[in-house]
Design a protein around this motif. Sequence first.
Motif, PDB file in Angstrom:
ATOM      1  N   GLN A 142      43.060  35.617  15.724  1.00  0.00           N
ATOM      2  CA  GLN A 142      43.009  34.555  14.725  1.00  0.00           C
ATOM      3  C   GLN A 142      44.276  34.549  13.870  1.00  0.00           C
ATOM      4  O   GLN A 142      44.883  33.501  13.626  1.00  0.00           O
ATOM      5  CB  GLN A 142      41.783  34.755  13.827  1.00  0.00           C
ATOM      6  CG  GLN A 142      41.699  33.789  12.654  1.00  0.00           C
ATOM      7  CD  GLN A 142      41.468  32.353  13.089  1.00  0.00           C
ATOM      8  OE1 GLN A 142      40.466  32.057  13.717  1.00  0.00           O
ATOM      9  NE2 GLN A 142      42.401  31.470  12.780  1.00  0.00           N
ATOM     10  N   THR A 143      44.703  35.729  13.425  1.00  0.00           N
ATOM     11  CA  THR A 143      45.916  35.808  12.616  1.00  0.00           C
ATOM     12  C   THR A 143      47.139  35.419  13.433  1.00  0.00           C
ATOM     13  O   THR A 143      48.054  34.758  12.928  1.00  0.00           O
ATOM     14  CB  THR A 143      46.078  37.227  12.036  1.00  0.00           C
ATOM     15  OG1 THR A 143      44.997  37.481  11.136  1.00  0.00           O
ATOM     16  CG2 THR A 143      47.388  37.367  11.283  1.00  0.00           C
ATOM     17  N   LYS A 144      47.173  35.806  14.698  1.00  0.00           N
ATOM     18  CA  LYS A 144      48.284  35.405  15.568  1.00  0.00           C
ATOM     19  C   LYS A 144      48.396  33.884  15.625  1.00  0.00           C
ATOM     20  O   LYS A 144      49.500  33.325  15.507  1.00  0.00           O
ATOM     21  CB  LYS A 144      48.092  35.976  16.971  1.00  0.00           C
ATOM     22  CG  LYS A 144      49.180  35.555  17.945  1.00  0.00           C
ATOM     23  CD  LYS A 144      48.994  36.198  19.320  1.00  0.00           C
ATOM     24  CE  LYS A 144      50.077  35.742  20.289  1.00  0.00           C
ATOM     25  NZ  LYS A 144      49.961  36.410  21.614  1.00  0.00           N
ATOM     26  N   GLN A 145      47.274  33.199  15.791  1.00  0.00           N
ATOM     27  CA  GLN A 145      47.293  31.737  15.835  1.00  0.00           C
ATOM     28  C   GLN A 145      47.827  31.158  14.526  1.00  0.00           C
ATOM     29  O   GLN A 145      48.584  30.180  14.522  1.00  0.00           O
ATOM     30  CB  GLN A 145      45.880  31.211  16.099  1.00  0.00           C
ATOM     31  CG  GLN A 145      45.334  31.550  17.475  1.00  0.00           C
ATOM     32  CD  GLN A 145      43.864  31.183  17.624  1.00  0.00           C
ATOM     33  OE1 GLN A 145      43.336  30.370  16.864  1.00  0.00           O
ATOM     34  NE2 GLN A 145      43.196  31.788  18.585  1.00  0.00           N
ATOM     35  N   ASP A 146      47.449  31.779  13.410  1.00  0.00           N
ATOM     36  CA  ASP A 146      47.906  31.283  12.111  1.00  0.00           C
ATOM     37  C   ASP A 146      49.399  31.518  11.905  1.00  0.00           C
ATOM     38  O   ASP A 146      50.081  30.699  11.283  1.00  0.00           O
ATOM     39  CB  ASP A 146      47.116  31.951  10.983  1.00  0.00           C
ATOM     40  CG  ASP A 146      45.698  31.408  10.865  1.00  0.00           C
ATOM     41  OD1 ASP A 146      45.392  30.410  11.541  1.00  0.00           O
ATOM     42  OD2 ASP A 146      44.905  31.983  10.103  1.00  0.00           O
ATOM     43  N   ILE A 147      49.912  32.627  12.410  1.00  0.00           N
ATOM     44  CA  ILE A 147      51.360  32.887  12.322  1.00  0.00           C
ATOM     45  C   ILE A 147      52.130  31.815  13.087  1.00  0.00           C
ATOM     46  O   ILE A 147      53.155  31.300  12.622  1.00  0.00           O
ATOM     47  CB  ILE A 147      51.702  34.286  12.863  1.00  0.00           C
ATOM     48  CG1 ILE A 147      51.058  35.371  11.984  1.00  0.00           C
ATOM     49  CG2 ILE A 147      53.210  34.498  12.910  1.00  0.00           C
ATOM     50  CD1 ILE A 147      51.158  36.770  12.581  1.00  0.00           C
ATOM     51  N   VAL A 148      51.631  31.475  14.262  1.00  0.00           N
ATOM     52  CA  VAL A 148      52.261  30.428  15.067  1.00  0.00           C
ATOM     53  C   VAL A 148      52.232  29.098  14.308  1.00  0.00           C
ATOM     54  O   VAL A 148      53.236  28.378  14.223  1.00  0.00           O
ATOM     55  CB  VAL A 148      51.550  30.283  16.427  1.00  0.00           C
ATOM     56  CG1 VAL A 148      52.072  29.074  17.190  1.00  0.00           C
ATOM     57  CG2 VAL A 148      51.726  31.555  17.258  1.00  0.00           C
ATOM     58  N   THR A 149      51.074  28.774  13.724  1.00  0.00           N
ATOM     59  CA  THR A 149      50.885  27.476  13.063  1.00  0.00           C
ATOM     60  C   THR A 149      51.672  27.349  11.767  1.00  0.00           C
ATOM     61  O   THR A 149      52.379  26.362  11.546  1.00  0.00           O
ATOM     62  CB  THR A 149      49.390  27.256  12.768  1.00  0.00           C
ATOM     63  OG1 THR A 149      48.657  27.284  13.988  1.00  0.00           O
ATOM     64  CG2 THR A 149      49.170  25.916  12.065  1.00  0.00           C
TER      65      THR A 149
END
Length: 369
Positions: A150-157
């Motif tokens: 989930q945090t990985k997706q947020d870093i990308v976004t």
Amino acid sequence: MKIGFDAKRLFHNNTGLGNYSRDLVRILKTYYPNNDYILYNPKPKDLPFFSDKNNFNIISPSGLMRKLHFIWRTYGIAKTATAKQLDIYHGLSGEIAVGLPSNVKKVVTIHDLIFERYPHLYSKWDRKAHFKKFKYAVDNADAIVAISEQTKQDIVTYLKVAPEKIEVIYQGCAQAFKEHYTINELQTTREKFNLPEQFVLNVGTIEERKNALSLVKAIKDLDTKLVLIGRKTDYAKSIDQYIAEHKIEHKVIFLHGVSLIELAHIYQLATVFAYPSIFEGFGIPIIEALYSGTPVITTNSGVFPEAGGPDSIYVNEYDVEQISDAISTLLKDETTRLQIAEQGKVYAQKFNDEQIAKHWNNLYTKILE
């Protein structure tokens, strides 16, 4: 390897980021004792939760920088003699020191980007400051680590980082939650805090994002008590008001001054652990509950299924009736509680110390090569 850590949270934060920092350094020290570990601490304080301090070199500011410790953490660490000798500098909580030598490899752990997802929970100044620090860190790091998918997706976004540059390494939890305690030890803690035989537990800062008010509403008409352990914020006033209006003071217990070992006891004493948080980067209390053999009820979206595994109970965090029904079901069904608890312990092994240590050692080795 000679590894330096931004240790502000390790020394001065008693909850999430502090627990993560202490636990990671403890794990690395246990499995790779031949490394040199340097802890950069902006404000002098005794090292918490470690019995053996011999493997740590603790660096703090001196002179005027003792008063300007917040500046030293960002700009002063790179000027210390030890910084020039490091192989790796690891920012444990979303930041890395500015001006580190080019030969020092830089690693940053990103826990969450809640200030971007829920900006109304932060002041405009805090949001800008957090974004600036996090953006500098990901733009200058040799390795970016997210604590969950989930945090990985947020870093990308939100930070516009290519997904292939981000590695996910889960966090574990303190050894205290994995220990077996005697009946006498548990009973001593039960008596100290006057805990009932059956209760629902929630652990975490009592703030809007953690959603404890929904939990209080959920147990209002149930034959049980709720134990809340965490630092109170202004949000707690709405909980106090609700409790007073519905005359359920006898059903909600706020605890303070709980030691790490006592907290581990309370997890094992709890009948159910309920965590209907709105959003987390990971949700370490869920892992603590899984290791403690306590069945978990948590939110059905975001990172929570990632942390809780396939056998925890999932609810809509805004649906008080659904939360209440889930708690009621577990309170009444001991067989299901035991089954969920045993399966949760099995799932929790993916967050064990050895696996975490290997992941970090592999990452450190890779960036040095």
